[in-house]
Design a protein around this motif. Structure first.
Motif, PDB file in Angstrom:
ATOM      1  N   LEU A 129       0.790  -1.234   0.000  1.00 30.35           N
ATOM      2  CA  LEU A 129       0.000   0.000   0.000  1.00 30.35           C
ATOM      3  C   LEU A 129       0.825   1.289   0.000  1.00 30.35           C
ATOM      4  O   LEU A 129       0.305   2.353  -0.303  1.00 30.35           O
ATOM      5  CB  LEU A 129      -0.938   0.016   1.217  1.00 30.35           C
ATOM      6  N   GLN A 130       2.104   1.213   0.335  1.00 32.42           N
ATOM      7  CA  GLN A 130       2.892   2.433   0.522  1.00 32.42           C
ATOM      8  C   GLN A 130       3.064   3.271  -0.738  1.00 32.42           C
ATOM      9  O   GLN A 130       3.421   4.435  -0.653  1.00 32.42           O
ATOM     10  CB  GLN A 130       4.243   2.113   1.132  1.00 32.42           C
ATOM     11  N   ASP A 131       2.772   2.713  -1.912  1.00 29.83           N
ATOM     12  CA  ASP A 131       2.893   3.508  -3.138  1.00 29.83           C
ATOM     13  C   ASP A 131       1.732   4.480  -3.315  1.00 29.83           C
ATOM     14  O   ASP A 131       1.759   5.336  -4.191  1.00 29.83           O
ATOM     15  CB  ASP A 131       3.042   2.625  -4.371  1.00 29.83           C
ATOM     16  N   GLY A 132       0.693   4.367  -2.467  1.00 29.98           N
ATOM     17  CA  GLY A 132      -0.431   5.306  -2.511  1.00 29.98           C
ATOM     18  C   GLY A 132      -1.447   5.019  -3.602  1.00 29.98           C
ATOM     19  O   GLY A 132      -2.443   5.724  -3.722  1.00 29.98           O
ATOM     20  N   LYS A 133      -1.201   3.996  -4.404  1.00 28.96           N
ATOM     21  CA  LYS A 133      -2.128   3.648  -5.491  1.00 28.96           C
ATOM     22  C   LYS A 133      -3.179   2.668  -4.983  1.00 28.96           C
ATOM     23  O   LYS A 133      -2.935   1.928  -4.036  1.00 28.96           O
ATOM     24  CB  LYS A 133      -1.354   3.012  -6.642  1.00 28.96           C
ATOM     25  N   PRO A 134      -4.342   2.647  -5.624  1.00 27.62           N
ATOM     26  CA  PRO A 134      -5.370   1.673  -5.246  1.00 27.62           C
ATOM     27  C   PRO A 134      -4.932   0.249  -5.597  1.00 27.62           C
ATOM     28  O   PRO A 134      -4.340   0.020  -6.656  1.00 27.62           O
ATOM     29  CB  PRO A 134      -6.590   2.077  -6.079  1.00 27.62           C
ATOM     30  N   HIS A 135      -5.208  -0.685  -4.700  1.00 25.25           N
ATOM     31  CA  HIS A 135      -4.865  -2.095  -4.902  1.00 25.25           C
ATOM     32  C   HIS A 135      -6.101  -2.948  -4.691  1.00 25.25           C
ATOM     33  O   HIS A 135      -6.926  -2.663  -3.824  1.00 25.25           O
ATOM     34  CB  HIS A 135      -3.762  -2.527  -3.939  1.00 25.25           C
ATOM     35  N   TYR A 191     -11.238  -1.656  -3.992  1.00 29.54           N
ATOM     36  CA  TYR A 191      -9.824  -1.292  -3.999  1.00 29.54           C
ATOM     37  C   TYR A 191      -9.481  -0.629  -2.671  1.00 29.54           C
ATOM     38  O   TYR A 191     -10.337  -0.018  -2.037  1.00 29.54           O
ATOM     39  CB  TYR A 191      -9.515  -0.316  -5.142  1.00 29.54           C
ATOM     40  N   TYR A 192      -8.218  -0.735  -2.265  1.00 29.40           N
ATOM     41  CA  TYR A 192      -7.741  -0.119  -1.034  1.00 29.40           C
ATOM     42  C   TYR A 192      -6.531   0.741  -1.342  1.00 29.40           C
ATOM     43  O   TYR A 192      -5.694   0.378  -2.173  1.00 29.40           O
ATOM     44  CB  TYR A 192      -7.353  -1.196  -0.014  1.00 29.40           C
ATOM     45  N   ALA A 193      -6.418   1.887  -0.670  1.00 26.05           N
ATOM     46  CA  ALA A 193      -5.268   2.772  -0.866  1.00 26.05           C
ATOM     47  C   ALA A 193      -4.898   3.410   0.466  1.00 26.05           C
ATOM     48  O   ALA A 193      -5.766   3.730   1.280  1.00 26.05           O
ATOM     49  CB  ALA A 193      -5.594   3.856  -1.891  1.00 26.05           C
ATOM     50  N   LEU A 194      -3.608   3.586   0.691  1.00 23.46           N
ATOM     51  CA  LEU A 194      -3.093   4.243   1.883  1.00 23.46           C
ATOM     52  C   LEU A 194      -3.144   5.744   1.664  1.00 23.46           C
ATOM     53  O   LEU A 194      -2.719   6.236   0.614  1.00 23.46           O
ATOM     54  CB  LEU A 194      -1.648   3.805   2.141  1.00 23.46           C
ATOM     55  N   ILE A 195      -3.683   6.471   2.614  1.00 22.50           N
ATOM     56  CA  ILE A 195      -3.763   7.928   2.495  1.00 22.50           C
ATOM     57  C   ILE A 195      -3.185   8.576   3.745  1.00 22.50           C
ATOM     58  O   ILE A 195      -3.159   7.979   4.813  1.00 22.50           O
ATOM     59  CB  ILE A 195      -5.225   8.402   2.286  1.00 22.50           C
ATOM     60  N   SER A 196      -2.722   9.800   3.592  1.00 22.15           N
ATOM     61  CA  SER A 196      -2.263  10.603   4.729  1.00 22.15           C
ATOM     62  C   SER A 196      -3.390  11.529   5.149  1.00 22.15           C
ATOM     63  O   SER A 196      -4.163  11.991   4.312  1.00 22.15           O
ATOM     64  CB  SER A 196      -1.045  11.438   4.353  1.00 22.15           C
ATOM     65  N   ILE A 197      -3.462  11.790   6.427  1.00 30.37           N
ATOM     66  CA  ILE A 197      -4.504  12.661   6.959  1.00 30.37           C
ATOM     67  C   ILE A 197      -3.830  13.844   7.636  1.00 30.37           C
ATOM     68  O   ILE A 197      -2.981  13.668   8.511  1.00 30.37           O
ATOM     69  CB  ILE A 197      -5.386  11.918   7.974  1.00 30.37           C
ATOM     70  N   ASP A 198      -4.195  15.053   7.215  1.00 30.46           N
ATOM     71  CA  ASP A 198      -3.670  16.262   7.839  1.00 30.46           C
ATOM     72  C   ASP A 198      -4.564  16.592   9.028  1.00 30.46           C
ATOM     73  O   ASP A 198      -5.615  17.198   8.877  1.00 30.46           O
ATOM     74  CB  ASP A 198      -3.659  17.417   6.838  1.00 30.46           C
TER      75      ASP A 198
END
Length: 87
Positions: A20-26, A72-79
């Motif tokens: 998941l670390q590439d930020g793309k949907p998997h 699909y799942y993707a890793l996201i950052s939250i501000d």
């Protein structure tokens, strides 16, 4: 969490993060390769993702994207600075 404040991840969680670390949907199929049990159903993956989400929050999360019949799942950052009012 370790004594020095670092978050410890299980083997499965580390494998999920590596994908998941590439930020793309998997796809679910891609992530299911991280589960050790070949007979595991979708529930095992959902459980693994739930525990990983708890470890990542509040700074990151895993989003679920539903397109037609595919998930699909993707890793996201939250501000969190935009969520938490400044004193």
């Amino acid at each position: 969490m370790s004594n020095n404040g670092e978050v410890k991840f299980s083997t499965t969680q580390r494998k999920l993060m590596a994908i998941l670390q590439d930020g793309k949907p998997h796809t679910t199929q891609e992530l299911r390769t991280c589960i050790h049990d070949d007979l595991a159903d979708g529930g095992a993956l959902r459980t693994a993702l739930t525990y990983l989400r708890r470890r990542l929050r509040p700074s990151r999360d895993i989003t679920t994207i539903q397109l037609r019949k595919n998930t699909y799942y993707a890793l996201i950052s939250i501000d969190i600075s935009s969520i938490i009012p400044q004193s």
